[in-house]
Enzyme design. Structure first.
Site, PDB file in Angstrom:
ATOM      1  N   ASP A  61      -6.796   3.938  12.533  1.00  0.00           N
ATOM      2  CA  ASP A  61      -6.104   2.764  13.055  1.00  0.00           C
ATOM      3  C   ASP A  61      -5.664   2.923  14.502  1.00  0.00           C
ATOM      4  OD1 ASP A  61      -6.531   1.250  10.824  1.00  0.00           O
ATOM      5  OD2 ASP A  61      -4.767   2.026   9.794  1.00  0.00           O
ATOM      6  N   SER A 112       0.305   6.385   0.641  1.00  0.00           N
ATOM      7  CA  SER A 112       0.327   5.621   1.893  1.00  0.00           C
ATOM      8  C   SER A 112      -0.526   4.379   1.648  1.00  0.00           C
ATOM      9  CB  SER A 112      -0.264   6.466   3.021  1.00  0.00           C
ATOM     10  OG  SER A 112      -0.721   5.606   4.041  1.00  0.00           O
ATOM     11  N   ASP A 140       8.462   4.599   9.323  1.00  0.00           N
ATOM     12  CA  ASP A 140       7.941   5.077  10.612  1.00  0.00           C
ATOM     13  C   ASP A 140       8.310   4.147  11.761  1.00  0.00           C
ATOM     14  OD1 ASP A 140       6.725   7.329   9.582  1.00  0.00           O
ATOM     15  OD2 ASP A 140       4.773   6.362   9.307  1.00  0.00           O
ATOM     16  N   ARG A 196      -6.845  -4.731  12.103  1.00  0.00           N
ATOM     17  CA  ARG A 196      -6.322  -4.065  13.299  1.00  0.00           C
ATOM     18  C   ARG A 196      -6.689  -4.770  14.603  1.00  0.00           C
ATOM     19  NH1 ARG A 196      -3.599  -2.490   9.788  1.00  0.00           N
ATOM     20  NH2 ARG A 196      -2.789  -0.396   9.475  1.00  0.00           N
TER      21      ARG A 196
HETATM   22  N1  ARG Z   1      -9.562   4.181   5.427  1.00  0.00           N
HETATM   23  C1  ARG Z   1      -9.224   2.829   5.715  1.00  0.00           C
HETATM   24  C2  ARG Z   1      -9.698   2.416   7.066  1.00  0.00           C
HETATM   25  O1  ARG Z   1      -9.831   3.253   7.911  1.00  0.00           O
HETATM   26  C3  ARG Z   1      -7.749   2.535   5.536  1.00  0.00           C
HETATM   27  C4  ARG Z   1      -6.841   3.212   6.505  1.00  0.00           C
HETATM   28  C5  ARG Z   1      -5.348   3.043   6.191  1.00  0.00           C
HETATM   29  N2  ARG Z   1      -5.085   3.509   4.870  1.00  0.00           N
HETATM   30  C6  ARG Z   1      -3.908   3.714   4.306  1.00  0.00           C
HETATM   31  N3  ARG Z   1      -3.918   3.952   3.038  1.00  0.00           N
HETATM   32  N4  ARG Z   1      -2.790   3.659   4.950  1.00  0.00           N
HETATM   33  O2  ARG Z   1      -9.939   1.272   7.317  1.00  0.00           O
END
Ligand code: ARG
Length: 407
Positions: free
Chosen positions: A124, A176, A15, A95
């Protein structure tokens, strides 16, 4: 007019690699990629090179591992922040730090825009964008994945091939994955069906508890003011502590979570997590709090923990309420100092021992032997008053009901 400068949050994956090229074409801008090393195992080494081959004029790769643990993970640990009671939020606490890194570099480079590779239905994007808006309100934010023409991974791969963008195009895992030193989040693929258990190949750092060693293993964790400082009496750095516990917990099948969770954008998602160190640390830390916090502080902190968890998950790390509640948490941690010994066995954690110079457990008060120093007589007076409101209430209700029955 001078060219726009765009700082791109860059992981080096498909990406964000395509995004660099796509942005350069679309905006005729100068692109600066920024990668924060939070302990992810993907190729961090050759990222500078790769970014430049894709069209970036400059590329930063910054090691944030120590700052991530001391400034973010330790706060979440002290706050006992587990989203919806379970998820230690490795991704959610990473993040805000990455948002801060983007902002710091955007300001240093005098850039106008920050671009990120988050999708339109995840959490995110919220954490990135609210973080950036709070720290540097003047910056423009771009999220190409929400609007660009590619509808599938295949289309992205075609674009990469057509434009000589170096990406690893192998048959990777169908998941992912978001990974850092405090934990891994895994979704998509077969995990989207909540009626089936996660396939074994979804997990990266933990063994199936069934395959864990037959022998239990003991580990002693020492905390000072709510944060871990040593393992088995060896003083270690935060990074060494987390690496050691990830390895140890992973070996014993500890730290797997399979959950349905409520996302910020209103949907439920199924996510699988692996976080052996975080789970061990949260277990030991909360055990130590049970020993050292007074009853009212302990109870009140449970509400605060829940609120802090929601704030972190919902992208409000940089907010006045988060700061205020963390001040409360820090105050509660003054005496959360001591040692917890855990036994790890086939996915289970048993507490073997708890000790602290600030332990409020008093054996003379607790004992049922002749050493008992508790004043049993005092309980009589206490109960006379403690039960008084309810005794009164029942009497009043009974009298009122019989009065009513008469009319
Ligand atoms: N659900 C988790 C959060 O919001 C992880 C998000 C990213 N997950 C991923 N498998 N890419 O903190």
């Amino acid at each position: 007019m001078s060219k726009k400068k765009i700082v791109v949050a860059y992981s080096g994956g498909l990406d964000t690699s395509i995004m660099v090229h796509w942005l350069k074409n679309k905006y005729d801008a100068e692109l600066i990629t920024v990668t924060g090393n939070l302990g992810q195992t993907d190729e961090i080494e050759n990222l500078e090179d790769k970014a430049k081959k894709t069209g970036a004029s400059k590329s930063y790769v910054i090691d944030l591992r120590e700052e991530f643990l001391t400034g973010y993970a330790w706060k979440a640990l002290k706050a006992s922040a587990l989203y919806e009671g379970v998820y230690p939020m490795a991704c959610a606490i990473g993040r805000p730090l990455l948002a801060k890194l983007m902002v710091d570099i955007a300001l240093a480079e005098n850039a106008d825009v920050i671009a990120h590779g988050c999708t339109g239905k995840g959490n995110d994007q919220v954490r990135f964008e609210v973080g950036i808006q709070t720290l540097a309100p003047h910056l423009e934010i771009l999220a190409p994945l929400r609007s660009w023409e590619f509808k599938s991974r295949e289309e992205e791969i075609d674009y990469a091939l057509e434009n000589n963008i170096p990406v690893k195009v192998n048959k990777e895992k169908p998941y992912s994955i978001d990974e850092n030193i405090f934990g891994i989040a895994i979704e998509c693929g077969m995990l989207e069906d909540p009626t089936i258990p996660p396939p074994e190949d979804a997990y990266m750092i933990t063994v199936n508890p069934k395959d864990a060693p037959e022998e239990a293993e003991t580990v002693s964790l020492e905390f000072f003011k709510g944060v871990p400082v040593s393992i088995n009496s060896f003083k270690l750095s935060p990074l060494e502590i987390v690496k050691t516990l990830n390895q140890l917990g992973g070996k014993h099948g500890i730290g797997r979570m399979d959950v349905i969770e409520n996302r910020v954008v209103g949907i439920k998602s199924r996510e699988v997590y692996e976080a052996p160190a975080a789970v061990l640390l949260h277990n030991a830390h909360s055990e130590l709090e049970k020993l050292t916090l007074d009853k009212e502080t302990f109870r009140y902190k449970q509400n605060v923990s829940n609120k802090i968890s929601n704030l972190i998950y919902d992208g409000l790390w940089f907010s006045p309420l988060f700061d205020a509640l963390m001040d409360f948490v820090d105050k509660t941690q003054e005496h959360v100092t001591g040692t917890i010994v855990l036994e790890l066995y086939k996915g289970n954690i048993n507490v073997l021992s708890r000790s602290s110079e600030y332990s409020l457990y008093n054996k003379e008060l607790a004992t049922y032997t002749e050493d008992d120093s508790f004043d049993h007589k005092a309980a009589e007076g206490f109960l006379t008053l403690y039960g008084l409101p309810y005794k009164t209430l029942t009497k009043v209700n009974k009298a009122a009901e019989s009065q009513r029955a008469l009319v």
